[in-house]
Design a protein around this motif. Structure first.
Motif, PDB file in Angstrom:
ATOM      1  N   PRO A  55       0.818  -1.217   0.000  1.00 24.48           N
ATOM      2  CA  PRO A  55       0.000   0.000   0.000  1.00 24.48           C
ATOM      3  C   PRO A  55       0.852   1.268   0.000  1.00 24.48           C
ATOM      4  CG  PRO A  55      -0.833  -1.580   1.601  1.00 24.48           C
ATOM      5  CD  PRO A  55       0.467  -2.120   1.105  1.00 24.48           C
ATOM      6  N   PHE A  56       0.377   2.271  -0.742  1.00 27.40           N
ATOM      7  CA  PHE A  56       0.915   3.639  -0.788  1.00 27.40           C
ATOM      8  C   PHE A  56       2.232   3.772  -1.552  1.00 27.40           C
ATOM      9  CE2 PHE A  56      -0.612   3.026   3.769  1.00 27.40           C
ATOM     10  CZ  PHE A  56      -1.944   3.202   3.438  1.00 27.40           C
ATOM     11  N   ILE A  57       2.802   2.680  -2.048  1.00 26.91           N
ATOM     12  CA  ILE A  57       4.097   2.792  -2.721  1.00 26.91           C
ATOM     13  C   ILE A  57       3.999   3.706  -3.945  1.00 26.91           C
ATOM     14  CG2 ILE A  57       5.539   1.447  -4.332  1.00 26.91           C
ATOM     15  CD1 ILE A  57       5.988  -0.566  -2.182  1.00 26.91           C
ATOM     16  N   HIS A  58       4.998   4.549  -4.081  1.00 31.78           N
ATOM     17  CA  HIS A  58       5.160   5.410  -5.246  1.00 31.78           C
ATOM     18  C   HIS A  58       6.290   4.801  -6.069  1.00 31.78           C
ATOM     19  CE1 HIS A  58       7.173   9.312  -6.852  1.00 31.78           C
ATOM     20  NE2 HIS A  58       6.282   8.868  -7.733  1.00 31.78           N
ATOM     21  N   GLY A  59       5.999   4.474  -7.319  1.00 33.15           N
ATOM     22  CA  GLY A  59       7.017   3.804  -8.115  1.00 33.15           C
ATOM     23  C   GLY A  59       6.835   3.982  -9.609  1.00 33.15           C
ATOM     24  N   GLN A  60       7.763   3.407 -10.343  1.00 35.33           N
ATOM     25  CA  GLN A  60       7.663   3.296 -11.796  1.00 35.33           C
ATOM     26  C   GLN A  60       7.217   1.873 -12.104  1.00 35.33           C
ATOM     27  OE1 GLN A  60       7.928   5.319 -14.310  1.00 35.33           O
ATOM     28  NE2 GLN A  60       9.087   7.121 -13.628  1.00 35.33           N
ATOM     29  N   PHE A  61       6.150   1.747 -12.886  1.00 35.81           N
ATOM     30  CA  PHE A  61       5.569   0.439 -13.144  1.00 35.81           C
ATOM     31  C   PHE A  61       5.502   0.168 -14.651  1.00 35.81           C
ATOM     32  CE2 PHE A  61       3.877   1.994  -9.137  1.00 35.81           C
ATOM     33  CZ  PHE A  61       4.069   0.915  -8.296  1.00 35.81           C
ATOM     34  N   LEU A  62       5.847  -1.045 -15.014  1.00 34.75           N
ATOM     35  CA  LEU A  62       5.722  -1.490 -16.403  1.00 34.75           C
ATOM     36  C   LEU A  62       4.646  -2.566 -16.442  1.00 34.75           C
ATOM     37  CD1 LEU A  62       6.897  -1.419 -19.349  1.00 34.75           C
ATOM     38  CD2 LEU A  62       8.313  -3.377 -18.660  1.00 34.75           C
ATOM     39  N   PHE A  63       3.631  -2.357 -17.263  1.00 35.25           N
ATOM     40  CA  PHE A  63       2.565  -3.354 -17.330  1.00 35.25           C
ATOM     41  C   PHE A  63       2.078  -3.546 -18.754  1.00 35.25           C
ATOM     42  CE2 PHE A  63       1.007   0.750 -15.855  1.00 35.25           C
ATOM     43  CZ  PHE A  63      -0.018   1.060 -16.741  1.00 35.25           C
ATOM     44  N   GLN A  64       1.649  -4.756 -19.013  1.00 43.04           N
ATOM     45  CA  GLN A  64       1.073  -5.108 -20.312  1.00 43.04           C
ATOM     46  C   GLN A  64      -0.393  -4.727 -20.286  1.00 43.04           C
ATOM     47  OE1 GLN A  64       1.669  -9.201 -21.388  1.00 43.04           O
ATOM     48  NE2 GLN A  64       0.179  -9.130 -23.066  1.00 43.04           N
ATOM     49  N   THR A  65      -0.817  -3.948 -21.250  1.00 43.18           N
ATOM     50  CA  THR A  65      -2.192  -3.465 -21.274  1.00 43.18           C
ATOM     51  C   THR A  65      -3.125  -4.491 -21.902  1.00 43.18           C
ATOM     52  OG1 THR A  65      -1.811  -2.331 -23.388  1.00 43.18           O
ATOM     53  CG2 THR A  65      -1.487  -1.047 -21.365  1.00 43.18           C
ATOM     54  N   GLY A  66      -4.384  -4.402 -21.483  1.00 45.41           N
ATOM     55  CA  GLY A  66      -5.405  -5.283 -22.036  1.00 45.41           C
ATOM     56  C   GLY A  66      -6.732  -4.560 -22.099  1.00 45.41           C
ATOM     57  N   ARG A  67      -7.759  -5.246 -22.558  1.00 45.30           N
ATOM     58  CA  ARG A  67      -9.073  -4.606 -22.640  1.00 45.30           C
ATOM     59  C   ARG A  67      -9.629  -4.318 -21.247  1.00 45.30           C
ATOM     60  NH1 ARG A  67     -12.776  -7.897 -26.809  1.00 45.30           N
ATOM     61  NH2 ARG A  67     -11.464  -9.609 -26.094  1.00 45.30           N
ATOM     62  N   ASN A  68      -9.307  -5.153 -20.295  1.00 44.63           N
ATOM     63  CA  ASN A  68      -9.767  -4.950 -18.925  1.00 44.63           C
ATOM     64  C   ASN A  68      -8.559  -4.671 -18.028  1.00 44.63           C
ATOM     65  OD1 ASN A  68     -12.606  -5.409 -19.447  1.00 44.63           O
ATOM     66  ND2 ASN A  68     -12.075  -7.554 -19.767  1.00 44.63           N
ATOM     67  N   LEU A  69      -8.158  -5.661 -17.258  1.00 50.10           N
ATOM     68  CA  LEU A  69      -6.991  -5.498 -16.384  1.00 50.10           C
ATOM     69  C   LEU A  69      -5.715  -5.754 -17.161  1.00 50.10           C
ATOM     70  CD1 LEU A  69      -8.235  -7.366 -13.191  1.00 50.10           C
ATOM     71  CD2 LEU A  69      -7.938  -4.898 -13.436  1.00 50.10           C
ATOM     72  N   GLY A  70      -4.696  -4.943 -16.880  1.00 51.49           N
ATOM     73  CA  GLY A  70      -3.392  -5.207 -17.451  1.00 51.49           C
ATOM     74  C   GLY A  70      -2.628  -6.199 -16.587  1.00 51.49           C
ATOM     75  N   ASN A  71      -1.430  -6.560 -17.023  1.00 46.54           N
ATOM     76  CA  ASN A  71      -0.572  -7.461 -16.254  1.00 46.54           C
ATOM     77  C   ASN A  71       0.698  -6.724 -15.864  1.00 46.54           C
ATOM     78  OD1 ASN A  71      -1.817 -10.173 -16.104  1.00 46.54           O
ATOM     79  ND2 ASN A  71      -1.819  -9.993 -18.342  1.00 46.54           N
ATOM     80  N   LEU A  72       0.944  -6.622 -14.577  1.00 45.45           N
ATOM     81  CA  LEU A  72       2.133  -5.933 -14.091  1.00 45.45           C
ATOM     82  C   LEU A  72       3.363  -6.801 -14.372  1.00 45.45           C
ATOM     83  CD1 LEU A  72       3.220  -3.457 -12.541  1.00 45.45           C
ATOM     84  CD2 LEU A  72       2.913  -4.752 -10.429  1.00 45.45           C
ATOM     85  N   GLN A  73       4.327  -6.217 -15.068  1.00 47.31           N
ATOM     86  CA  GLN A  73       5.533  -6.952 -15.425  1.00 47.31           C
ATOM     87  C   GLN A  73       6.682  -6.696 -14.446  1.00 47.31           C
ATOM     88  OE1 GLN A  73       5.526  -9.099 -18.223  1.00 47.31           O
ATOM     89  NE2 GLN A  73       3.348  -8.627 -18.043  1.00 47.31           N
ATOM     90  N   GLN A  74       6.860  -5.438 -14.076  1.00 50.97           N
ATOM     91  CA  GLN A  74       7.929  -5.103 -13.135  1.00 50.97           C
ATOM     92  C   GLN A  74       7.677  -3.714 -12.564  1.00 50.97           C
ATOM     93  OE1 GLN A  74      11.055  -5.423 -16.215  1.00 50.97           O
ATOM     94  NE2 GLN A  74      11.568  -3.280 -15.786  1.00 50.97           N
TER      95      GLN A  74
END
Length: 250
Positions: A55-74
């Motif tokens: 909770p509350f983490i501030h970060g840089q996120f890489l995720f694969q996008t999709g029509r609904n939920l994306g997938n967090l990669q790193q």
């Protein structure tokens, strides 16, 4: 079809369990607003996802996008806000602000200003500034974005920009002396407090210094904001109940 990836600076608003080992993470991002991603394996203690989905983490996120939920990669942690998570009172306020943001902001709504306001609010709370005052200021910001903020720069009825003012929940803001009759339940505010309340609605969170208000005046503003949200907010905020319980204990 080639997978699409987004890289975004974000703040974690909420996590929820998804299956036995995964989490659904709700992010408020600077680049694309509120978005949901699946963090696979994040519930495993040794998973690289566990550390970046707190909770509350501030970060840089890489995720694969999709029509609904994306997938967090790193992800890369920019600020963990550990002082918040290690203090029950700070955690309570941060949880409330995150839930309020999640409830009032539509998915994919681009709003870097609100992102920075929340990030700065968490920064100030983490550094020990008055969480109650910061909460009032942030609430006014997000109410503006949601379209139901009170009018605090003039009389809501006649536009008079000179105090003294009473605050009317029913009318949605300040009533001047001439218009005070419109609402018998309007609360008269000391002139200095009315000016401070007005300043809260206009000030950028980054410019907030060490604001000192008498305890009784701060309590009054908190009560007014609570009553105002009850009238116009529309969503039940579960974490608000815990805040009130904490208040009774202090």
């Amino acid at each position: 079809m080639k997978a699409l990836f987004d890289k975004a600076e974000g703040i974690i608003l909420r996590t929820q369990d998804y299956g036995e080992t995964h989490k659904i993470v709700t992010l408020l991002t600077k680049e694309s607003g509120k978005t949901g991603v699946v963090a696979r394996g994040a519930k495993k203690p040794k998973s690289r996802m566990a550390a970046i989905t707190q909770p509350f983490i501030h970060g840089q996120f890489l995720f694969q996008t999709g029509r609904n939920l994306g997938n967090l990669q790193q992800g890369e942690v920019l600020n963990s806000f550990r002082p918040i998570r290690e203090d029950i009172v700070k955690t309570a306020y941060a949880t409330y602000l995150a839930e309020l943001t999640d409830k009032l902001i539509e998915p994919k709504h681009y709003d870097p200003f609100l992102f920075h306001q929340l990030l700065q609010t968490f920064t100030w709370i983490s550094e020990g500034k008055d969480a109650e005052i910061l909460t009032i200021i942030y609430e006014l910001k997000i109410y503006q974005k949601a379209g139901f903020a009170p009018t605090l720069h003039e009389c809501v009825n006649c536009g008079n920009k000179q105090g003294p003012y009473a605050f009317s929940v029913k009318e949605g803001g300040y009533l001047c002396t001439k218009c005070r009759y419109i609402d018998d339940h309007a609360i008269q505010l000391p002139e200095k407090l009315a000016k401070v309340f007005s300043m809260f609605s206009a000030i950028d969170m980054e410019r907030v210094g060490n604001i000192s208000i008498k305890p009784e005046n701060k309590r009054l503003l908190l009560q007014l904001m609570d009553a105002y949200y009850e009238q116009y907010g529309g969503y039940f905020i579960k974490s608000k109940k815990f805040l009130k319980q904490l208040d009774l204990l202090r």
